[in-house]
Motif scaffolding. Sequence first.
Motif, PDB file in Angstrom:
ATOM      1  N   GLY A   1      72.065  77.633 -53.971  1.00 20.06           N
ATOM      2  CA  GLY A   1      71.466  78.214 -52.790  1.00 20.06           C
ATOM      3  C   GLY A   1      70.338  79.142 -53.160  1.00 20.06           C
ATOM      4  O   GLY A   1      69.988  79.284 -54.333  1.00 20.06           O
ATOM      5  N   THR A   2      69.756  79.752 -52.156  1.00 23.94           N
ATOM      6  CA  THR A   2      68.718  80.749 -52.389  1.00 23.94           C
ATOM      7  C   THR A   2      69.187  82.083 -51.831  1.00 23.94           C
ATOM      8  O   THR A   2      69.914  82.138 -50.841  1.00 23.94           O
ATOM      9  CB  THR A   2      67.391  80.352 -51.728  1.00 23.94           C
ATOM     10  OG1 THR A   2      67.580  80.215 -50.322  1.00 23.94           O
ATOM     11  CG2 THR A   2      66.855  79.060 -52.319  1.00 23.94           C
ATOM     12  N   VAL A   3      68.769  83.140 -52.481  1.00 24.35           N
ATOM     13  CA  VAL A   3      69.032  84.497 -52.010  1.00 24.35           C
ATOM     14  C   VAL A   3      67.688  85.186 -51.878  1.00 24.35           C
ATOM     15  O   VAL A   3      66.894  85.199 -52.819  1.00 24.35           O
ATOM     16  CB  VAL A   3      69.945  85.270 -52.992  1.00 24.35           C
ATOM     17  CG1 VAL A   3      70.065  86.734 -52.574  1.00 24.35           C
ATOM     18  CG2 VAL A   3      71.320  84.625 -53.076  1.00 24.35           C
ATOM     19  N   THR A   4      67.422  85.725 -50.711  1.00 25.24           N
ATOM     20  CA  THR A   4      66.199  86.476 -50.499  1.00 25.24           C
ATOM     21  C   THR A   4      66.505  87.958 -50.592  1.00 25.24           C
ATOM     22  O   THR A   4      67.631  88.396 -50.358  1.00 25.24           O
ATOM     23  CB  THR A   4      65.590  86.163 -49.120  1.00 25.24           C
ATOM     24  OG1 THR A   4      66.572  86.428 -48.114  1.00 25.24           O
ATOM     25  CG2 THR A   4      65.147  84.727 -49.033  1.00 25.24           C
ATOM     26  N   GLY A   5      65.499  88.720 -50.968  1.00 23.26           N
ATOM     27  CA  GLY A   5      65.722  90.154 -51.076  1.00 23.26           C
ATOM     28  C   GLY A   5      64.458  90.886 -51.439  1.00 23.26           C
ATOM     29  O   GLY A   5      63.375  90.298 -51.515  1.00 23.26           O
ATOM     30  N   ASP A   6      64.618  92.172 -51.666  1.00 21.99           N
ATOM     31  CA  ASP A   6      63.501  93.053 -51.976  1.00 21.99           C
ATOM     32  C   ASP A   6      63.559  93.484 -53.432  1.00 21.99           C
ATOM     33  O   ASP A   6      64.554  94.067 -53.878  1.00 21.99           O
ATOM     34  CB  ASP A   6      63.536  94.285 -51.075  1.00 21.99           C
ATOM     35  CG  ASP A   6      63.299  93.938 -49.614  1.00 21.99           C
ATOM     36  OD1 ASP A   6      62.507  93.004 -49.353  1.00 21.99           O
ATOM     37  OD2 ASP A   6      63.904  94.578 -48.745  1.00 21.99           O
ATOM     38  N   LEU A   7      62.499  93.192 -54.162  1.00 18.04           N
ATOM     39  CA  LEU A   7      62.361  93.584 -55.558  1.00 18.04           C
ATOM     40  C   LEU A   7      61.407  94.766 -55.620  1.00 18.04           C
ATOM     41  O   LEU A   7      60.317  94.720 -55.040  1.00 18.04           O
ATOM     42  CB  LEU A   7      61.815  92.420 -56.391  1.00 18.04           C
ATOM     43  CG  LEU A   7      61.585  92.695 -57.876  1.00 18.04           C
ATOM     44  CD1 LEU A   7      62.904  92.954 -58.597  1.00 18.04           C
ATOM     45  CD2 LEU A   7      60.844  91.518 -58.512  1.00 18.04           C
ATOM     46  N   THR A   8      61.831  95.816 -56.315  1.00 15.74           N
ATOM     47  CA  THR A   8      60.990  97.003 -56.458  1.00 15.74           C
ATOM     48  C   THR A   8      60.623  97.204 -57.914  1.00 15.74           C
ATOM     49  O   THR A   8      61.504  97.334 -58.780  1.00 15.74           O
ATOM     50  CB  THR A   8      61.701  98.257 -55.913  1.00 15.74           C
ATOM     51  OG1 THR A   8      62.025  98.042 -54.540  1.00 15.74           O
ATOM     52  CG2 THR A   8      60.814  99.483 -56.037  1.00 15.74           C
ATOM     53  N   ILE A   9      59.320  97.188 -58.194  1.00 16.56           N
ATOM     54  CA  ILE A   9      58.760  97.445 -59.519  1.00 16.56           C
ATOM     55  C   ILE A   9      57.599  98.414 -59.327  1.00 16.56           C
ATOM     56  O   ILE A   9      56.814  98.266 -58.385  1.00 16.56           O
ATOM     57  CB  ILE A   9      58.240  96.147 -60.193  1.00 16.56           C
ATOM     58  CG1 ILE A   9      59.345  95.095 -60.287  1.00 16.56           C
ATOM     59  CG2 ILE A   9      57.665  96.436 -61.572  1.00 16.56           C
ATOM     60  CD1 ILE A   9      58.855  93.738 -60.783  1.00 16.56           C
ATOM     61  N   LEU A  10      57.485  99.396 -60.206  1.00 18.56           N
ATOM     62  CA  LEU A  10      56.415 100.392 -60.112  1.00 18.56           C
ATOM     63  C   LEU A  10      56.404 101.098 -58.751  1.00 18.56           C
ATOM     64  O   LEU A  10      55.355 101.479 -58.236  1.00 18.56           O
ATOM     65  CB  LEU A  10      55.044  99.750 -60.373  1.00 18.56           C
ATOM     66  CG  LEU A  10      54.811  99.188 -61.773  1.00 18.56           C
ATOM     67  CD1 LEU A  10      53.480  98.457 -61.835  1.00 18.56           C
ATOM     68  CD2 LEU A  10      54.858 100.295 -62.821  1.00 18.56           C
ATOM     69  N   GLY A  11      57.571 101.225 -58.155  1.00 23.75           N
ATOM     70  CA  GLY A  11      57.676 101.888 -56.871  1.00 23.75           C
ATOM     71  C   GLY A  11      57.185 101.068 -55.699  1.00 23.75           C
ATOM     72  O   GLY A  11      57.164 101.553 -54.572  1.00 23.75           O
ATOM     73  N   GLN A  12      56.808  99.821 -55.938  1.00 18.13           N
ATOM     74  CA  GLN A  12      56.335  98.943 -54.876  1.00 18.13           C
ATOM     75  C   GLN A  12      57.361  97.848 -54.635  1.00 18.13           C
ATOM     76  O   GLN A  12      57.864  97.243 -55.579  1.00 18.13           O
ATOM     77  CB  GLN A  12      54.976  98.333 -55.236  1.00 18.13           C
ATOM     78  CG  GLN A  12      53.891  99.387 -55.416  1.00 18.13           C
ATOM     79  CD  GLN A  12      52.511  98.770 -55.495  1.00 18.13           C
ATOM     80  OE1 GLN A  12      52.203  97.811 -54.797  1.00 18.13           O
ATOM     81  NE2 GLN A  12      51.668  99.341 -56.346  1.00 18.13           N
ATOM     82  N   THR A  13      57.653  97.596 -53.382  1.00 18.39           N
ATOM     83  CA  THR A  13      58.684  96.636 -52.994  1.00 18.39           C
ATOM     84  C   THR A  13      58.049  95.404 -52.376  1.00 18.39           C
ATOM     85  O   THR A  13      57.190  95.509 -51.491  1.00 18.39           O
ATOM     86  CB  THR A  13      59.661  97.287 -51.997  1.00 18.39           C
ATOM     87  OG1 THR A  13      60.245  98.449 -52.614  1.00 18.39           O
ATOM     88  CG2 THR A  13      60.760  96.320 -51.605  1.00 18.39           C
ATOM     89  N   GLN A  14      58.474  94.242 -52.859  1.00 15.46           N
ATOM     90  CA  GLN A  14      57.990  92.966 -52.342  1.00 15.46           C
ATOM     91  C   GLN A  14      59.174  92.032 -52.115  1.00 15.46           C
ATOM     92  O   GLN A  14      60.158  92.066 -52.871  1.00 15.46           O
ATOM     93  CB  GLN A  14      57.027  92.302 -53.340  1.00 15.46           C
ATOM     94  CG  GLN A  14      55.756  93.072 -53.598  1.00 15.46           C
ATOM     95  CD  GLN A  14      54.814  93.070 -52.415  1.00 15.46           C
ATOM     96  OE1 GLN A  14      54.886  92.201 -51.542  1.00 15.46           O
ATOM     97  NE2 GLN A  14      53.930  94.059 -52.356  1.00 15.46           N
ATOM     98  N   PRO A  15      59.103  91.169 -51.099  1.00 17.59           N
ATOM     99  CA  PRO A  15      60.172  90.185 -50.892  1.00 17.59           C
ATOM    100  C   PRO A  15      60.079  89.067 -51.932  1.00 17.59           C
ATOM    101  O   PRO A  15      58.981  88.638 -52.296  1.00 17.59           O
ATOM    102  CB  PRO A  15      59.884  89.651 -49.485  1.00 17.59           C
ATOM    103  CG  PRO A  15      58.406  89.828 -49.315  1.00 17.59           C
ATOM    104  CD  PRO A  15      58.042  91.079 -50.086  1.00 17.59           C
ATOM    105  N   ILE A  16      61.229  88.629 -52.414  1.00 11.96           N
ATOM    106  CA  ILE A  16      61.275  87.497 -53.338  1.00 11.96           C
ATOM    107  C   ILE A  16      62.441  86.596 -52.949  1.00 11.96           C
ATOM    108  O   ILE A  16      63.333  86.995 -52.204  1.00 11.96           O
ATOM    109  CB  ILE A  16      61.421  87.925 -54.820  1.00 11.96           C
ATOM    110  CG1 ILE A  16      62.757  88.601 -55.079  1.00 11.96           C
ATOM    111  CG2 ILE A  16      60.259  88.800 -55.255  1.00 11.96           C
ATOM    112  CD1 ILE A  16      63.100  88.737 -56.556  1.00 11.96           C
ATOM    113  N   THR A  17      62.431  85.381 -53.492  1.00 14.37           N
ATOM    114  CA  THR A  17      63.525  84.436 -53.297  1.00 14.37           C
ATOM    115  C   THR A  17      64.049  84.014 -54.658  1.00 14.37           C
ATOM    116  O   THR A  17      63.274  83.624 -55.539  1.00 14.37           O
ATOM    117  CB  THR A  17      63.061  83.201 -52.507  1.00 14.37           C
ATOM    118  OG1 THR A  17      62.588  83.622 -51.216  1.00 14.37           O
ATOM    119  CG2 THR A  17      64.196  82.214 -52.318  1.00 14.37           C
ATOM    120  N   LEU A  18      65.365  84.101 -54.827  1.00 18.55           N
ATOM    121  CA  LEU A  18      66.020  83.684 -56.049  1.00 18.55           C
ATOM    122  C   LEU A  18      66.675  82.328 -55.842  1.00 18.55           C
ATOM    123  O   LEU A  18      67.329  82.102 -54.812  1.00 18.55           O
ATOM    124  CB  LEU A  18      67.103  84.686 -56.448  1.00 18.55           C
ATOM    125  CG  LEU A  18      66.708  86.152 -56.600  1.00 18.55           C
ATOM    126  CD1 LEU A  18      67.946  86.996 -56.862  1.00 18.55           C
ATOM    127  CD2 LEU A  18      65.691  86.329 -57.703  1.00 18.55           C
TER     128      LEU A  18
END
Length: 194
Positions: free
Chosen positions: A118-135
């Motif tokens: 399946g896929t899991v969507t979520g929010d990844l935070t790097i360098l204090g910036q958050t972006q949506p990603i899909t795993l």
Amino acid sequence: MRILTCTTLAVAIFGTTALAEPARFELDPSHTAVFFTVDHIGYAKTLGIFGTVSGEFTYDTVTQDLSDVRVSIDAASVNTFDSARDGHVKNKDFLDVSNHPEITFVATGGTPTGDTAGTVTGDLTILGQTQPITLDVTLNKAAEYPFGHKRMTLGLSIETSIERSDFGMTYAVGNGLVGDTVDIKIETEAMKMD
């Protein structure tokens, strides 16, 4: 190390609902590897790995419902197998670990694509910036561990790709010395918590 939490997402990642008996699982640090590759001037991809990762989630092995996913990576634990390059990756050109010591992922949803995938969507935070990603997630095995702790253990393979410039990490993107796309893979065993 602080782990960010998320609200319960009540997602059926690999199945449909039934009478649920959810349990809390934690990533086994000795059997969890987060690694990445990124292009180096078009010659080859450079490999890196993060050595310190922690995470927890709630999962029902019958209904395959997933919720309350939270993962934290110690940015300073990055290892690219070259000490000079490691120092560069940790500085402000890349991970800026002195100002942003933690990389986090918090799940927000999911979609089944098969009995064990399946896929899991979520929010990844790097360098204090958050972006949506899909795993993309594959459940390799769900069974009691055969020795030692004898706890229910899930084996998972996970992968995704990100554009590092989306997180403000633009060093050497414009001149093509270091690729923008970072391919990420995670191999983990998650143990049922007592």
